[in-house]
Structures are given as C-alpha cells and as structure tokens.
Scaffold this motif. Sequence first.
Motif, PDB file in Angstrom:
ATOM      1  N   CYS A 139       7.486   9.034  -2.109  1.00  0.00           N
ATOM      2  CA  CYS A 139       6.503   8.269  -1.346  1.00  0.00           C
ATOM      3  C   CYS A 139       5.743   9.222  -0.422  1.00  0.00           C
ATOM      4  N   VAL A 140       4.413   9.178  -0.503  1.00  0.00           N
ATOM      5  CA  VAL A 140       3.588  10.095   0.286  1.00  0.00           C
ATOM      6  C   VAL A 140       2.717   9.358   1.306  1.00  0.00           C
ATOM      7  N   LYS A 141       2.732   8.029   1.269  1.00  0.00           N
ATOM      8  CA  LYS A 141       1.925   7.280   2.238  1.00  0.00           C
ATOM      9  C   LYS A 141       2.508   5.883   2.444  1.00  0.00           C
ATOM     10  N   ILE A 167       8.073   9.745   6.773  1.00  0.00           N
ATOM     11  CA  ILE A 167       8.414   8.838   5.684  1.00  0.00           C
ATOM     12  C   ILE A 167       9.890   9.034   5.328  1.00  0.00           C
ATOM     13  N   PRO A 168      10.687   7.975   5.260  1.00  0.00           N
ATOM     14  CA  PRO A 168      12.108   8.111   4.915  1.00  0.00           C
ATOM     15  C   PRO A 168      12.282   8.777   3.547  1.00  0.00           C
ATOM     16  N   GLY A 205       0.769  -1.236   0.000  1.00  0.00           N
ATOM     17  CA  GLY A 205       0.000   0.000   0.000  1.00  0.00           C
ATOM     18  C   GLY A 205       0.802   1.290   0.000  1.00  0.00           C
ATOM     19  N   TRP A 206       2.116   1.228  -0.259  1.00  0.00           N
ATOM     20  CA  TRP A 206       2.886   2.456  -0.356  1.00  0.00           C
ATOM     21  C   TRP A 206       2.393   3.253  -1.566  1.00  0.00           C
ATOM     22  N   GLN A 207       2.271   4.563  -1.413  1.00  0.00           N
ATOM     23  CA  GLN A 207       1.778   5.415  -2.504  1.00  0.00           C
ATOM     24  C   GLN A 207       2.832   6.447  -2.894  1.00  0.00           C
TER      25      GLN A 207
END
Length: 528
Positions: A151-153, A163-164, A142-144
């Motif tokens: 990466c925002v989620k 978030i790294p 589910g990474w967005q």
Amino acid sequence: MASISFHHPFLLNPTPKKLITTTTTRSITSISIHIEQRAVKNRTLFTRCHAVTDHDEKVLVGSEEERQVADYDWTEEWYPLYLTKDVPDDAPLGLTVFDQQIVLYKDGNGDLHCYQDRCPHRLAKLSEGQLVDGRLECLYHGWQFDGEGKCVKIPQLPADAKIPRSACVRTYEVRDSQGVVWVWMSQKTPPNLDKVPWFENFARPGFQDNSTVHELPYDHSILLENLMDPSHVPISHDRTDWSAKREDAQPLRFKVTERTDRGFAGWWGKDKEGSLPNFLRFEAPCALQNNREFMDDKGEKHYITGLFLCRPTGQGKSMLIVRFGGTKRSPLMKLFPNWYLHQNASKVFEQDMGFLSSQNEILLKEKVPTKELYLNLRSSDTWVAEYRKWMDKVGHGMPYHFGHSTISLPKVPAVVEHAPAGLVAGASASSPAKGGVGTMHAPNLANRYFRHVIHCKGCSSVVKSFNAWKNALSAMALVLTALAILVTGRQWKAFCLVSATLCLAGVHACSTAVAMNTTNFIRTHRRL
C-alpha cells in the motif's frame, strides 16, 4: 465441442512420478472406501435399467484396474488466466481459480500483476477499483497498491503518520507465455518455471491461430470430458462448421501410448479407415491438445493443432481459452473476419450447453463416482475413461473431484456472485443454460454476451461499431425519408427513397451482426 474434430494435446515435459507415503496412501484408501460405502448406500437412488452382461463388457471400457495414488497439490500448477491481447489496459480484471478470487491488471509500464482480490482495509474487491498512475486503487476508500502489493497511499491517514506495513495484499506470480497469461496459485511453494506450459507447434515458423475465450456454466471436468470426446461432434454439431455431419457418426479407434501422474496421451482415428492420424495429449492441470500432421502437394510437412486451456473457476463453472491453428491455413478461412469465427465457436458451446449443465446437476445430485453412472464405450469414450481414472490418482489434491472410482465433494457450498438486479435481468438469469436466450446485458453465463463478448476486445469492439453504424444509418434513413417528403422533384424523391432504403438495409445488416455476436443458438426443434 465443435470444431473439435481436431483434438489436441500438450507438448510438455512430463514431471517425474512421485508416489505419496504409505501413511498418506492408507488414509486416501480409507477415504475412498468410505466414499464407495456411501455410494453403495446411495445406489438405491440410482439403478441401471439392466445389469451389465459379459457381452456389454466387450464394448465397454474396462473399469477394474489397480488404483494408483499420486502426490498432487492443485496450487502447485500454472493456470491459464486470459489471452494476453485481451487483458484490459485501463482497468483491473477480476478472475477466479477454484473459487479463489484474484485480480489481474497492467501497470503504467504494461507489466502484469496479480493480487488476491481483497482490500486489506475492509475486504472490498480490488477488481471493482481503478488504475491511477499505474497503481491499483480500491474505490471504496481510495487505498492504492503498487506492483509488489504494498500500500502506497491511504487518503484518510494523517500527514505525519506512516502507512502500516500490514496494509498489503497477497500477490501471485504470473507469466506471459505464447500469448497466454498464466498464474501460479501456491503461496507456500516458489513458482516452478519448468512447469510453465509450452506448445511446440505454436512456436513453428508460419504457425497462425485463431483464439477465443469462453466462460461456461459447468464444472471444468465436464468441460474437459466434452472436449476430448470426438464422437459427439457429428451429432451435436451437425453442419455447424461445414465438416461435422451426423451421417458420419461411426466407431472410433483409440490407442493409449502414455500414462503418467501428469496425464495421458495417445492416438485416435476412424475405425473403418484403419489409421490413427490424430494425437491427443492431456496434461495437468487442465490442458488438452490435439495435433495432426500432413504433407502438402510439394511434400512439405504441415501441422494442425486444437488447443484447449481450461481454468476451473469454481463449482459448476469454468473458463476456456480455445486456440485452433496450423502452419497452413485454408484460403477460404481468410475470407471470414475473426468475429464471425468467434460467434461460430460460441454457437458450438451453446449446442452442448444443455447436455453438460444437466450432466453437472446429476453428478452433484447422485454423489457417486462416474463408473456408477457412465456407460463408456471402447469405440467412443476411451479418453473420457482415461481422464476420470487420472482424477482417481490426483483428485485427493484438489478442492473437489469426480473420478472414475472416487469422489470428493466440495466442502464449501457454491456462492452465486453478482446477482442480476431488476425485472428483465432477473427473468434472464432465471433461464438456465438449457436453451435460455436472456437479454444481452443481464449478467448470466447462459448469455453469449457475458460468456464471450465482454472477454474479447475484438468482438466487444465489433459490437460497439455495428451498434454505432446502426444508429447512424437509422438517423440517415429518417433524414432521407423526410427529404423525400419535402422535395418536389420526382428524381430527387426517388433518390432520397432509394438511399433511405439502402440505409435501412444497412441497419438490418448491422442488427443481424450484433445479434450473431450476442444471441444464443437454439436448436430448431426447441423453438416454440
């Protein structure tokens, strides 16, 4: 391929020539010598039935020319990804360029974005994911990711954690030009917008074209060779498009007018007619164009173009965008729906598929330059020889190549992806490109459904519509037949039976249309 009676070039401004340094030239020469020594060693495996004589040299394309080496990097080019109109609006699209996996998608605003097809979390394919509020989501965890590859989620991240910064994906520059999406593959060099392809005829007033996409099970160089070969059309595509006739096979005449580090160009025509009305241009990395001009009865000049935009997807496979068009269109062509023209184009590729896939196998097996294998005639194969000699110039800058005098073999073995599962799919995939029909939904590049239909919104929609109509008409025929049995009046019985018959005729027509779009062509003499 067929309809290749009109071949085509690329009206791009050639890039200035640059020769590589003496040191690099020396290293390339040593590599070529090594390959040629290996070719001599391998020649015991392949020998001609007879040595080439002085008489032969009069009809064969000359092979002894001073070899030139040009500075070239395959990543510093724009490659055609897809027709803009066929890019899905609601799903990511997994594609490859020289086996480099990338994913293309449209965000919520309809803007195009392209990433490396790999989630930084655990390497899952992002092309197997989905679009959520214009963002690309990896369906593994589910990474967005947004349009910049950031990466925002991350659903599994604690609420108070950031978030790294390393949770990002490599992005590629894309451009939409004249209805085609192009990608710049270099991660080191900024995109050169001057290299974005532009085709003059497609910008002319009144120009109309019919465009198709085809995925093919052989190397891009073999595909391009085939496309720049007008002499095979009368034989291989006899009566396919009402213009190709095997009795028209004859000597052709060629005149090369331009050779650069970016490609070559020239005129060609039938030798007996004495004129050279067709202008062909090949432009790096993989674009081929054939133009023709003519005057109508009113003295107005018109333009016809056959444009072939090839993408080297990987070892032994390629994707092709075909665009035929002109400023004047035959009234007869307007009578045919696009899906009919597309299935005819698919038939054309299937007619050559067995020859080209076997050619691909032999080149990989023999491991020698094409001059050791081909007998190129001056009266039919001039463009093929020019293309392979161009590969000699720039092949050192490609992942692999088969040139006229040089070769470089793939360093990494080909990987077969998306292997079909199940008995039927396995049987279909085991039938190679040499005439195998297969089932419609077995992932197999010898299968017309997967070569074209899934890449074409129009044909995919047509197949779904015909299937829906077939099911509806079948149900209506069944109901009408039941009513014919139940009703007592003779007139009503006749009406129901006639109506049921018409519905069954409609079912047959729909089934035929679906088969035309999804079933491979097989030559009559090959049918058992």
